[in-house]
Motif scaffolding. Structure first.
Motif, PDB file in Angstrom:
ATOM      1  N   TYR A 180       1.994   2.333  -3.483  1.00 52.64           N
ATOM      2  CA  TYR A 180       0.904   2.736  -4.349  1.00 52.64           C
ATOM      3  C   TYR A 180      -0.070   3.667  -3.793  1.00 52.64           C
ATOM      4  O   TYR A 180      -0.807   4.272  -4.537  1.00 52.64           O
ATOM      5  N   GLN A 181       0.317   4.377  -2.573  1.00 60.24           N
ATOM      6  CA  GLN A 181      -0.390   5.294  -1.969  1.00 60.24           C
ATOM      7  C   GLN A 181      -0.703   6.354  -2.766  1.00 60.24           C
ATOM      8  O   GLN A 181      -1.830   7.129  -2.861  1.00 60.24           O
TER       9      GLN A 181
ATOM     10  N   LEU B 103       0.968  -1.228   0.000  1.00 58.39           N
ATOM     11  CA  LEU B 103       0.271   0.196  -0.134  1.00 58.39           C
ATOM     12  C   LEU B 103       0.879   1.325   0.013  1.00 58.39           C
ATOM     13  O   LEU B 103       0.487   2.070  -0.806  1.00 58.39           O
TER      14      LEU B 103
ATOM     15  N   LEU C 242      -3.491   5.675  -5.296  1.00 58.65           N
ATOM     16  CA  LEU C 242      -4.525   5.543  -4.480  1.00 58.65           C
ATOM     17  C   LEU C 242      -5.333   6.845  -4.313  1.00 58.65           C
ATOM     18  O   LEU C 242      -6.447   7.145  -4.365  1.00 58.65           O
ATOM     19  N   ASP C 243      -4.495   7.708  -3.781  1.00 61.43           N
ATOM     20  CA  ASP C 243      -5.033   8.969  -3.538  1.00 61.43           C
ATOM     21  C   ASP C 243      -5.422   9.910  -4.688  1.00 61.43           C
ATOM     22  O   ASP C 243      -6.705  10.563  -4.653  1.00 61.43           O
TER      23      ASP C 243
END
Length: 68
Positions: free
Chosen positions: A58-59, A55, A62-63
């Protein structure tokens, strides 16, 4: 290792029903249930470990994608 397990009448009846339906002993049904729960616990732990590693990587993406 020997162990004593105390069940309510209702739980014992359920165990009898499961054992008969599966053609197994009550001991075998309980052993398999224990193995299944243990495996699920460890799968959840492994998933948590993977997510903790992946996570953050790839934060940003994702945001940008936002909530689903």
């Amino acid at each position: 290792m020997a162990m004593t397990l105390r069940l309510t009448e209702e739980d014992n009846a359920r165990l009898d029903e499961l054992a008969a339906a599966e053609g197994r002993s009550k001991q075998e049904v309980l052993r398999l249930a224990l193995a299944d729960r243990w495996a699920r616990l460890h799968k959840e732990e492994q998933l948590g470990d993977v997510l903790a590693r992946v996570l953050p990587r790839y934060q940003g993406l994702l945001d940008r994608l936002g909530p689903v």
